[in-house]
Motif scaffolding. Structure first.
Motif, PDB file in Angstrom:
ATOM      1  N   HIS A 299      -3.833   6.909 -27.627  1.00 19.19           N
ATOM      2  CA  HIS A 299      -4.321   7.857 -27.106  1.00 19.19           C
ATOM      3  C   HIS A 299      -5.178   7.862 -29.302  1.00 19.19           C
ATOM      4  O   HIS A 299      -6.171   8.012 -29.434  1.00 19.19           O
ATOM      5  N   GLY A 300      -4.234   7.490 -29.522  1.00 21.04           N
ATOM      6  CA  GLY A 300      -4.039   8.229 -31.627  1.00 21.04           C
ATOM      7  C   GLY A 300      -4.646   9.351 -31.820  1.00 21.04           C
ATOM      8  O   GLY A 300      -4.369  10.647 -30.633  1.00 21.04           O
ATOM      9  N   ASN A 301      -5.970   9.249 -32.100  1.00 18.79           N
ATOM     10  CA  ASN A 301      -6.546  10.499 -32.120  1.00 18.79           C
ATOM     11  C   ASN A 301      -7.237  10.661 -31.700  1.00 18.79           C
ATOM     12  O   ASN A 301      -8.533  12.014 -31.878  1.00 18.79           O
ATOM     13  N   ASN A 302      -7.787   9.691 -30.661  1.00 15.22           N
ATOM     14  CA  ASN A 302      -8.981  10.224 -29.833  1.00 15.22           C
ATOM     15  C   ASN A 302      -9.172  11.162 -29.026  1.00 15.22           C
ATOM     16  O   ASN A 302      -7.598  11.106 -28.227  1.00 15.22           O
ATOM     17  N   ASP A 303      -9.271  11.302 -28.298  1.00 15.36           N
ATOM     18  CA  ASP A 303     -10.322  11.917 -26.711  1.00 15.36           C
ATOM     19  C   ASP A 303      -9.519  11.655 -26.082  1.00 15.36           C
ATOM     20  O   ASP A 303      -9.810  10.170 -25.442  1.00 15.36           O
ATOM     21  N   VAL A 304      -8.389  12.063 -24.732  1.00 11.72           N
ATOM     22  CA  VAL A 304      -7.603  11.181 -23.765  1.00 11.72           C
ATOM     23  C   VAL A 304      -9.042  11.175 -22.952  1.00 11.72           C
ATOM     24  O   VAL A 304      -8.506  10.250 -21.929  1.00 11.72           O
ATOM     25  N   TRP A 305      -9.853  11.437 -22.793  1.00  5.77           N
ATOM     26  CA  TRP A 305     -10.511  11.927 -21.572  1.00  5.77           C
ATOM     27  C   TRP A 305     -11.852  11.071 -22.343  1.00  5.77           C
ATOM     28  O   TRP A 305     -12.613  10.707 -23.427  1.00  5.77           O
ATOM     29  N   TYR A 306     -12.176  10.402 -21.458  1.00  7.64           N
ATOM     30  CA  TYR A 306     -13.462   9.426 -21.298  1.00  7.64           C
ATOM     31  C   TYR A 306     -15.330   9.572 -21.578  1.00  7.64           C
ATOM     32  O   TYR A 306     -15.208  10.620 -20.484  1.00  7.64           O
ATOM     33  N   ASP A 307     -15.784   9.352 -22.194  1.00  6.12           N
ATOM     34  CA  ASP A 307     -17.515   9.896 -22.125  1.00  6.12           C
ATOM     35  C   ASP A 307     -18.715   8.742 -22.292  1.00  6.12           C
ATOM     36  O   ASP A 307     -18.727   7.945 -23.285  1.00  6.12           O
ATOM     37  N   ARG A 308     -18.681   8.525 -20.792  1.00  5.91           N
ATOM     38  CA  ARG A 308     -19.743   7.807 -20.757  1.00  5.91           C
ATOM     39  C   ARG A 308     -20.994   7.567 -21.515  1.00  5.91           C
ATOM     40  O   ARG A 308     -21.750   7.023 -21.783  1.00  5.91           O
ATOM     41  N   GLN A 309     -21.492   9.366 -21.853  1.00  9.52           N
ATOM     42  CA  GLN A 309     -22.728   9.150 -23.072  1.00  9.52           C
ATOM     43  C   GLN A 309     -21.886   8.936 -24.055  1.00  9.52           C
ATOM     44  O   GLN A 309     -23.718   8.090 -25.304  1.00  9.52           O
ATOM     45  N   ASN A 310     -21.252   8.632 -25.233  1.00 10.95           N
ATOM     46  CA  ASN A 310     -20.874   8.471 -25.938  1.00 10.95           C
ATOM     47  C   ASN A 310     -19.631   7.149 -26.013  1.00 10.95           C
ATOM     48  O   ASN A 310     -19.577   7.010 -27.421  1.00 10.95           O
ATOM     49  N   TYR A 311     -19.967   6.377 -25.424  1.00 11.25           N
ATOM     50  CA  TYR A 311     -19.259   5.113 -25.165  1.00 11.25           C
ATOM     51  C   TYR A 311     -20.043   4.045 -26.016  1.00 11.25           C
ATOM     52  O   TYR A 311     -20.903   3.475 -25.557  1.00 11.25           O
ATOM     53  N   GLN A 312     -19.204   3.799 -27.067  1.00  6.79           N
ATOM     54  CA  GLN A 312     -19.966   2.512 -27.651  1.00  6.79           C
ATOM     55  C   GLN A 312     -19.242   1.332 -27.616  1.00  6.79           C
ATOM     56  O   GLN A 312     -19.504   0.572 -28.562  1.00  6.79           O
ATOM     57  N   GLY A 313     -18.138   1.080 -26.677  1.00  8.28           N
ATOM     58  CA  GLY A 313     -18.339   0.279 -26.384  1.00  8.28           C
ATOM     59  C   GLY A 313     -16.460  -0.261 -27.708  1.00  8.28           C
ATOM     60  O   GLY A 313     -15.976  -1.662 -27.143  1.00  8.28           O
ATOM     61  N   GLN A 314     -16.149   0.601 -27.868  1.00  6.01           N
ATOM     62  CA  GLN A 314     -15.066   0.578 -28.960  1.00  6.01           C
ATOM     63  C   GLN A 314     -14.333   0.833 -28.117  1.00  6.01           C
ATOM     64  O   GLN A 314     -13.645   1.843 -27.051  1.00  6.01           O
ATOM     65  N   THR A 315     -12.682   0.166 -28.693  1.00  2.92           N
ATOM     66  CA  THR A 315     -11.113   0.641 -27.785  1.00  2.92           C
ATOM     67  C   THR A 315     -10.562   1.550 -28.246  1.00  2.92           C
ATOM     68  O   THR A 315     -10.391   2.314 -29.784  1.00  2.92           O
ATOM     69  N   THR A 316     -10.617   2.897 -27.694  1.00  2.00           N
ATOM     70  CA  THR A 316     -10.020   3.932 -28.060  1.00  2.00           C
ATOM     71  C   THR A 316      -8.871   4.434 -27.458  1.00  2.00           C
ATOM     72  O   THR A 316      -8.167   5.611 -27.555  1.00  2.00           O
ATOM     73  N   ASN A 317      -8.400   3.801 -26.191  1.00  7.11           N
ATOM     74  CA  ASN A 317      -7.654   4.527 -25.587  1.00  7.11           C
ATOM     75  C   ASN A 317      -6.790   3.359 -24.666  1.00  7.11           C
ATOM     76  O   ASN A 317      -8.258   2.515 -24.490  1.00  7.11           O
ATOM     77  N   CYS A 318      -6.109   2.953 -23.938  1.00  4.05           N
ATOM     78  CA  CYS A 318      -5.407   2.372 -23.812  1.00  4.05           C
ATOM     79  C   CYS A 318      -3.833   2.507 -22.854  1.00  4.05           C
ATOM     80  O   CYS A 318      -3.174   3.279 -23.070  1.00  4.05           O
ATOM     81  N   MET A 319      -4.045   1.347 -21.719  1.00  7.07           N
ATOM     82  CA  MET A 319      -2.168   1.656 -21.279  1.00  7.07           C
ATOM     83  C   MET A 319      -1.485   0.331 -21.133  1.00  7.07           C
ATOM     84  O   MET A 319      -2.534  -0.988 -21.216  1.00  7.07           O
ATOM     85  N   ILE A 320      -0.314   0.580 -21.610  1.00  4.36           N
ATOM     86  CA  ILE A 320       0.397  -0.315 -21.973  1.00  4.36           C
ATOM     87  C   ILE A 320       1.261  -0.542 -20.423  1.00  4.36           C
ATOM     88  O   ILE A 320       2.255   0.420 -20.329  1.00  4.36           O
ATOM     89  N   SER A 321       1.611  -2.216 -20.023  1.00  3.71           N
ATOM     90  CA  SER A 321       2.672  -1.792 -19.128  1.00  3.71           C
ATOM     91  C   SER A 321       2.870  -2.790 -18.841  1.00  3.71           C
ATOM     92  O   SER A 321       2.871  -3.758 -19.066  1.00  3.71           O
TER      93      SER A 321
END
Length: 495
Positions: free
Chosen positions: A322-344
């Motif tokens: 998550h880095g410094n990003n909000d762990v929740w996702y927000d469709r209103q502010n989604y701009q197509g940038q990668t701000t969170n991910c899961m690695i498995s």
């Protein structure tokens, strides 16, 4: 011939319904439109690499736990190849430059996080009690008493983010506890605590990966259905559900073959079901409007990195960045940038301690790929390939920022977008988790297993909770409409 029950779709819910009902003596037929069975439980090959579609780990599989009990009832538990994830860190949550571990076992979970948040120990215990309360709604004891799932409306009406914030006073710990929200399409202003609690409690009970692919579970369930005299067909798309005298009489497959049935269960999205259902007086226009207007969760962009042999040690846990990003996702502010991910890491018997496939998941809304809706896989053109290549670079750059650089170890890259879900699982908007369960208006998101047509039923992730656990409980509830809840619950409990 006439079947007792036709099941549309061979995802986990469809196959589990087929297994249950065939075990109970019904003549069932499962129809799958694609060549591969399994829906999100399918595995497929690219070059020599086996890729899992959507299941990266499963919870509650220790002896005496609920998924273990269901799999024992199906007769597949002892045949599955599984690997239990690290007890003291099945998930790693990376947030604000620090790493926090989710541990298996409720007390262990509390102790592990309390080591980094000592003043929050009592609050963590309250949080764990809340998620255990949700998990207890589907406990083995309930099955023994003839109940598949107790009513949990107050948790459906409770905000996941809100309850965490009311229980936990430290802002960083609030974020950490929501750090795996990607698992259920988590959105701060929508997600309810029932879904959050059910899924997190399951993994805290125990967390496992499938070894050599999740397809094995689908194949084993198909074996159960066929051993009980049932039929499972691929490349058989149901293009029409036929209604006569306000009663489903059967289905049309691939636009031409009519198959007669006494009952039909649809494992595909309700709105997709209604598109192929003959119009009838039983189902009012208001119902069509309601189902078609249900909002769906975001989709997933999946990046599969095939690693050079012997370069990346296998890691037996999942990583949420998550880095410094909000762990929740927000469709209103989604701009197509990668701000969170899961690695498995995919588990394999052939890895010799090294990873073959490392997968990365990040949220994506259909708006990013809507210009290619209607195109077919492998035929979307150069512009789409260039879009995916840019997305891959964006994800890899984000991972490097967080200290995860696999660049020198990658042999080949494969990707899927929400369009893949749209094409292969018929989910509206390419949604990964189906209908949103919004705590503000929970009744809107509820879809009953029964329809106004007496012999048409639903099952699958859109009805209750998604994921292996939610879909399994829903399959049992759908089948209870045929054999009775008390009878089925107690039979599962005795398995």
């Amino acid at each position: 011939m006439m079947y007792d029950i036709i099941i549309i779709g061979s995802g986990l819910g469809g196959l589990e319904c087929g297994a249950i009902l065939s075990k109970e003596g019904y003549n069932v037929c499962v129809l799958e439109k694609n060549a591969n069975f399994g829906g999100c439980f399918q595995s497929y090959k690219r070059k020599s690499h086996l890729l899992d579609t959507g299941i990266h780990y499963v919870g509650s599989l220790d002896d005496g736990q609920i998924m273990n009990q269901y799999f024992r009832y199906f007769g597949i538990m002892d045949k599955l190849k599984l690997r239990r994830l690290d007890t003291n860190a099945f998930d790693e949550i990376h947030y604000h430059g620090r790493t926090y571990n989710f541990a298996i076992g409720h007390q262990n979970f509390v102790d592990t996080l309390a080591a980094q948040f000592p003043d929050q120990r009592q609050n963590l215990m309250r949080y764990v009690e809340s998620i255990k309360e949700v998990g207890d709604l589907i406990s083995l004891n309930n099955l023994k008493n003839g109940v598949i799932a107790n009513e949990g409306m107050r948790f459906f009406c409770t905000s996941a983010a809100g309850l965490i914030e009311q229980t936990i006073s430290n802002a960083d710990l609030q974020a950490v506890l929501a750090g795996s929200a990607l698992l259920y399409g988590g959105v701060r202003n929508e997600s309810n605590f029932y879904v959050h609690g059910m899924i997190n409690n399951s993994y805290i009970e125990s967390a496992y990966r499938f070894v050599d692919g999740s397809q094995q579970a689908s194949n084993l369930l198909i074996d159960v259905i066929r051993a009980n005299g049932g039929t499972v067909r691929n490349s058989s798309e149901v293009t029409r559900i036929v209604v006569a005298d306000n009663h489903v009489s059967g289905v049309v497959v691939n636009g031409e073959e009519f198959i007669e049935a006494k009952n039909v269960i649809s494992n595909v999205h309700p709105s997709q079901t209604l598109k192929i259902l003959d119009k009838c007086h039983c189902i009012k226009n208001a119902y069509y409007t309601r189902i078609n207007s249900l909002p769906n969760t975001y989709g997933i962009f999946s990046l599969f990195m095939a690693m050079k042999p012997g370069t990346v040690p296998y890691f037996n846990h999942n990583i949420y960045l998550h880095g410094n990003n909000d762990v929740w996702y927000d469709r209103q502010n989604y701009q197509g940038q990668t701000t969170n991910c899961m690695i498995s890491c995919q588990a394999s018997e052939k890895g010799n301690g090294f990873a073959d496939i490392v997968s990365v998941l990040t949220p994506m809304y259909m708006s990013e790929v809507e210009k290619w809706i209607g195109t077919q896989p492998e035929q979307r053109g150069d512009e789409y390939r260039e879009f995916k290549a840019r997305k891959v670079e964006q994800i890899l750059a984000f991972m490097r920022e967080q200290g995860y650089d696999f660049s020198n170890s990658i042999e080949e890259i494969f990707t899927t977008s929400p369009l893949s879900y749209l094409n292969y699982t018929a989910t509206v908007d390419g949604s990964a988790y189906g209908v949103i369960k919004n705590y503000k208006c929970p009744q809107v998101g509820f879809v009953s297993t029964r329809t106004k047509l007496g012999n048409l039923f639903y099952t699958g992730q859109n009805l209750n909770v998604h994921g292996a656990l939610g879909v399994t409980i829903t399959a049992a509830l759908t089948c209870a409409d045929f054999v009775g809840e008390d009878y089925l619950a107690k039979k599962i409990a005795k398995a």
